[in-house]
Write a protein that holds these residues in place. Structure first.
Motif, PDB file in Angstrom:
ATOM      1  N   LEU A  85      15.011 -15.384  28.806  1.00  0.00           N
ATOM      2  CA  LEU A  85      15.467 -14.804  27.544  1.00  0.00           C
ATOM      3  C   LEU A  85      14.692 -15.376  26.363  1.00  0.00           C
ATOM      4  CD1 LEU A  85      19.307 -14.770  28.279  1.00  0.00           C
ATOM      5  CD2 LEU A  85      17.637 -12.933  28.609  1.00  0.00           C
ATOM      6  N   ALA A  86      14.241 -16.638  26.483  1.00  0.00           N
ATOM      7  CA  ALA A  86      13.421 -17.228  25.426  1.00  0.00           C
ATOM      8  C   ALA A  86      12.082 -16.506  25.331  1.00  0.00           C
ATOM      9  CB  ALA A  86      13.201 -18.714  25.705  1.00  0.00           C
ATOM     10  N   ALA A  87      11.525 -16.116  26.484  1.00  0.00           N
ATOM     11  CA  ALA A  87      10.264 -15.372  26.490  1.00  0.00           C
ATOM     12  C   ALA A  87      10.433 -14.011  25.834  1.00  0.00           C
ATOM     13  CB  ALA A  87       9.760 -15.212  27.928  1.00  0.00           C
ATOM     14  N   VAL A  88      11.580 -13.392  26.059  1.00  0.00           N
ATOM     15  CA  VAL A  88      11.866 -12.091  25.453  1.00  0.00           C
ATOM     16  C   VAL A  88      11.849 -12.203  23.932  1.00  0.00           C
ATOM     17  CG1 VAL A  88      13.683 -10.362  25.114  1.00  0.00           C
ATOM     18  CG2 VAL A  88      13.164 -11.191  27.414  1.00  0.00           C
ATOM     19  N   ALA A  89      12.399 -13.284  23.411  1.00  0.00           N
ATOM     20  CA  ALA A  89      12.497 -13.455  21.965  1.00  0.00           C
ATOM     21  C   ALA A  89      11.133 -13.582  21.294  1.00  0.00           C
ATOM     22  CB  ALA A  89      13.341 -14.685  21.656  1.00  0.00           C
ATOM     23  N   LYS A  90      10.108 -13.969  22.059  1.00  0.00           N
ATOM     24  CA  LYS A  90       8.772 -14.150  21.493  1.00  0.00           C
ATOM     25  C   LYS A  90       7.891 -12.903  21.631  1.00  0.00           C
ATOM     26  CE  LYS A  90       8.856 -19.066  22.688  1.00  0.00           C
ATOM     27  NZ  LYS A  90       8.238 -20.126  23.528  1.00  0.00           N
ATOM     28  N   ALA A  91       8.417 -11.863  22.229  1.00  0.00           N
ATOM     29  CA  ALA A  91       7.602 -10.688  22.537  1.00  0.00           C
ATOM     30  C   ALA A  91       7.476  -9.738  21.356  1.00  0.00           C
ATOM     31  CB  ALA A  91       8.209  -9.947  23.727  1.00  0.00           C
ATOM     32  N   ASP A  92       6.398  -8.963  21.388  1.00  0.00           N
ATOM     33  CA  ASP A  92       6.259  -7.836  20.466  1.00  0.00           C
ATOM     34  C   ASP A  92       6.922  -6.600  21.062  1.00  0.00           C
ATOM     35  OD1 ASP A  92       4.636  -9.161  18.471  1.00  0.00           O
ATOM     36  OD2 ASP A  92       3.003  -9.096  19.926  1.00  0.00           O
ATOM     37  N   PHE A  93       6.780  -6.452  22.401  1.00  0.00           N
ATOM     38  CA  PHE A  93       7.386  -5.328  23.118  1.00  0.00           C
ATOM     39  C   PHE A  93       8.102  -5.864  24.348  1.00  0.00           C
ATOM     40  CE2 PHE A  93       3.773  -3.452  20.906  1.00  0.00           C
ATOM     41  CZ  PHE A  93       4.342  -2.325  20.326  1.00  0.00           C
ATOM     42  N   VAL A  94       9.292  -5.336  24.611  1.00  0.00           N
ATOM     43  CA  VAL A  94      10.048  -5.677  25.812  1.00  0.00           C
ATOM     44  C   VAL A  94      10.336  -4.387  26.567  1.00  0.00           C
ATOM     45  CG1 VAL A  94      12.152  -6.699  26.738  1.00  0.00           C
ATOM     46  CG2 VAL A  94      11.098  -7.664  24.686  1.00  0.00           C
ATOM     47  N   LEU A  95       9.831  -4.307  27.786  1.00  0.00           N
ATOM     48  CA  LEU A  95       9.995  -3.106  28.595  1.00  0.00           C
ATOM     49  C   LEU A  95      11.077  -3.329  29.644  1.00  0.00           C
ATOM     50  CD1 LEU A  95       7.303  -2.595  27.170  1.00  0.00           C
ATOM     51  CD2 LEU A  95       6.376  -1.729  29.339  1.00  0.00           C
ATOM     52  N   TYR A  96      11.981  -2.379  29.763  1.00  0.00           N
ATOM     53  CA  TYR A  96      13.078  -2.496  30.728  1.00  0.00           C
ATOM     54  C   TYR A  96      13.511  -1.104  31.149  1.00  0.00           C
ATOM     55  CZ  TYR A  96      16.292  -0.932  27.109  1.00  0.00           C
ATOM     56  OH  TYR A  96      16.927  -0.172  26.150  1.00  0.00           O
ATOM     57  N   ALA A  97      14.306  -1.043  32.210  1.00  0.00           N
ATOM     58  CA  ALA A  97      14.869   0.229  32.670  1.00  0.00           C
ATOM     59  C   ALA A  97      16.360   0.242  32.374  1.00  0.00           C
ATOM     60  CB  ALA A  97      14.629   0.413  34.166  1.00  0.00           C
ATOM     61  N   PRO A  98      16.893   1.365  31.925  1.00  0.00           N
ATOM     62  CA  PRO A  98      18.303   1.398  31.530  1.00  0.00           C
ATOM     63  C   PRO A  98      19.271   1.137  32.678  1.00  0.00           C
ATOM     64  CG  PRO A  98      17.327   3.603  31.505  1.00  0.00           C
ATOM     65  CD  PRO A  98      16.208   2.645  31.667  1.00  0.00           C
ATOM     66  N   PHE A  99      18.839   1.367  33.940  1.00  0.00           N
ATOM     67  CA  PHE A  99      19.762   1.158  35.059  1.00  0.00           C
ATOM     68  C   PHE A  99      19.874  -0.313  35.453  1.00  0.00           C
ATOM     69  CE2 PHE A  99      15.644   1.978  37.168  1.00  0.00           C
ATOM     70  CZ  PHE A  99      15.548   0.860  37.983  1.00  0.00           C
ATOM     71  N   GLU A 100      19.040  -1.175  34.883  1.00  0.00           N
ATOM     72  CA  GLU A 100      19.085  -2.588  35.224  1.00  0.00           C
ATOM     73  C   GLU A 100      20.310  -3.234  34.570  1.00  0.00           C
ATOM     74  OE1 GLU A 100      14.239  -3.087  35.605  1.00  0.00           O
ATOM     75  OE2 GLU A 100      15.236  -3.489  33.697  1.00  0.00           O
ATOM     76  N   PRO A 101      21.175  -3.890  35.355  1.00  0.00           N
ATOM     77  CA  PRO A 101      22.437  -4.398  34.803  1.00  0.00           C
ATOM     78  C   PRO A 101      22.275  -5.487  33.753  1.00  0.00           C
ATOM     79  CG  PRO A 101      22.112  -5.151  37.058  1.00  0.00           C
ATOM     80  CD  PRO A 101      21.064  -4.123  36.797  1.00  0.00           C
ATOM     81  N   TYR A 102      21.094  -6.129  33.726  1.00  0.00           N
ATOM     82  CA  TYR A 102      20.872  -7.173  32.728  1.00  0.00           C
ATOM     83  C   TYR A 102      20.237  -6.619  31.453  1.00  0.00           C
ATOM     84  CZ  TYR A 102      16.794  -6.836  35.771  1.00  0.00           C
ATOM     85  OH  TYR A 102      15.787  -6.354  36.566  1.00  0.00           O
ATOM     86  N   ALA A 103      20.166  -5.307  31.319  1.00  0.00           N
ATOM     87  CA  ALA A 103      19.552  -4.692  30.141  1.00  0.00           C
ATOM     88  C   ALA A 103      20.240  -5.142  28.855  1.00  0.00           C
ATOM     89  CB  ALA A 103      19.586  -3.166  30.258  1.00  0.00           C
ATOM     90  N   ALA A 104      21.567  -5.306  28.908  1.00  0.00           N
ATOM     91  CA  ALA A 104      22.297  -5.723  27.701  1.00  0.00           C
ATOM     92  C   ALA A 104      21.866  -7.118  27.260  1.00  0.00           C
ATOM     93  CB  ALA A 104      23.794  -5.685  27.968  1.00  0.00           C
ATOM     94  N   LYS A 105      21.669  -8.033  28.221  1.00  0.00           N
ATOM     95  CA  LYS A 105      21.209  -9.386  27.886  1.00  0.00           C
ATOM     96  C   LYS A 105      19.812  -9.338  27.271  1.00  0.00           C
ATOM     97  CE  LYS A 105      23.699 -12.133  31.357  1.00  0.00           C
ATOM     98  NZ  LYS A 105      23.534 -13.081  32.493  1.00  0.00           N
ATOM     99  N   ILE A 106      18.971  -8.468  27.836  1.00  0.00           N
ATOM    100  CA  ILE A 106      17.600  -8.343  27.345  1.00  0.00           C
ATOM    101  C   ILE A 106      17.619  -7.853  25.899  1.00  0.00           C
ATOM    102  CG2 ILE A 106      15.408  -7.142  27.663  1.00  0.00           C
ATOM    103  CD1 ILE A 106      16.027  -9.251  29.804  1.00  0.00           C
ATOM    104  N   LYS A 107      18.440  -6.871  25.629  1.00  0.00           N
ATOM    105  CA  LYS A 107      18.532  -6.330  24.266  1.00  0.00           C
ATOM    106  C   LYS A 107      18.999  -7.385  23.280  1.00  0.00           C
ATOM    107  CE  LYS A 107      19.545  -1.519  25.550  1.00  0.00           C
ATOM    108  NZ  LYS A 107      20.557  -0.439  25.505  1.00  0.00           N
TER     109      LYS A 107
END
Length: 267
Positions: A85-107
């Motif tokens: 999740l720390a890596a996500v915070a440093k990104a310019d773009f975060v790619l994910y699929a809506p069916f992934e159950p951890y999508a909410a955490k990623i957002k």
């Protein structure tokens, strides 16, 4: 004073020319090795799985960071760690699929800086190229995407011809495909007589699909529940959707072609 007024614009023009010469943001640079830091001026791209990562790489992204390890057989089961999740915070773009159950955490982890991009994970060739074009427009890498698509079209065409040449008796095989493996039936030029999933096959579906007498069942190895049509006499083929750690999508098609050719040959 006259000389000063002339030289300042000249220096500005020279700076602009040097910036253009470095190719920053023009999508023409050679992609770096996966996992390496992106070159200056390139976006920082974090993806949930190797599938999104392969799309990003095809679109021209460099140094793509993948959250879910490739060793995880069923990626949606993964629970992101704090370091992910720390890596996500440093990104310019975060790619994910809506069916992934951890999508909410990623957002939630993306914060205000990163741009969240839902990716349509489907290996159908037309949909792949559409997604690659869309991502390249976001990354500013259309030239890299165009080069990748040209290579993809050539390889896909070669595999399709090889599979059609392997048709038993020269006739298109009839298949039942799991919904996420229908692309492999298209690759083989097969006739799809039915689909199933992603939910478990019900007794009524089992009877209806078996009655269609398919020669092959194209199962999704990432969501397999065992033999799908045990009494239909169909040969079951395991199809892999996720690329490896190299984030290269082409081996997915090559591997599917090899499995299909083997199944059609009866060996």
């Amino acid at each position: 004073m006259a000389r000063t007024r002339v030289r300042i614009p000249s220096l500005l023009a020279l700076s602009a020319a040097l910036a253009l010469a470095t190719g920053c943001g023009n999508g023409t640079a050679t992609p770096a090795a996966d996992g390496a830091p992106p070159k200056e001026g390139k976006p920082v791209v974090v993806v949930t799985t190797t599938w999104e990562g392969a799309f990003a790489r095809a679109a021209g992204a460099e140094g793509v960071k993948v959250i879910v390890p490739q060793s995880v057989h069923h990626a949606p089961d993964y629970d992101p760690k704090p370091s992910d999740l720390a890596a996500v915070a440093k990104a310019d773009f975060v790619l994910y699929a809506p069916f992934e159950p951890y999508a909410a955490k990623i957002k939630e982890a993306a914060g205000s800086k990163a741009k969240l991009v839902e990716v349509n994970l489907d290996n159908d060739p037309d949909r792949v190229k559409a997604e690659v074009d869309r991502l390249a427009a976001l990354f500013g890498t259309p030239d890299a995407a165009a080069r990748w698509k040209a290579g993809f079209d050539a390889e896909y065409g070669r595999l399709n011809k090889e599979l059609q040449a392997a048709w038993p008796g020269g006739a298109s095989p009839t298949v039942v495909a799991q919904v996420f493996t229908a692309w492999s039936a298209k690759l083989a030029g097969a006739t799809t007589v039915g689909t199933y999933g992603p939910e478990a096959v019900t007794p009524a579906q089992l009877a209806a699909l078996s009655a269609k007498k398919p020669s092959l069942v194209l199962d999704n190895v990432h969501m397999s529940t065992g033999t799908v049509l045990p009494d239909a006499g169909a040969r079951q083929v395991g199809i892999v959707n996720y690329p490896g750690e190299d984030l290269d999508l082409l081996p997915v098609y090559r591997n599917a072609a090899a499995e299909l050719k083997k199944a059609m040959g009866g060996s």
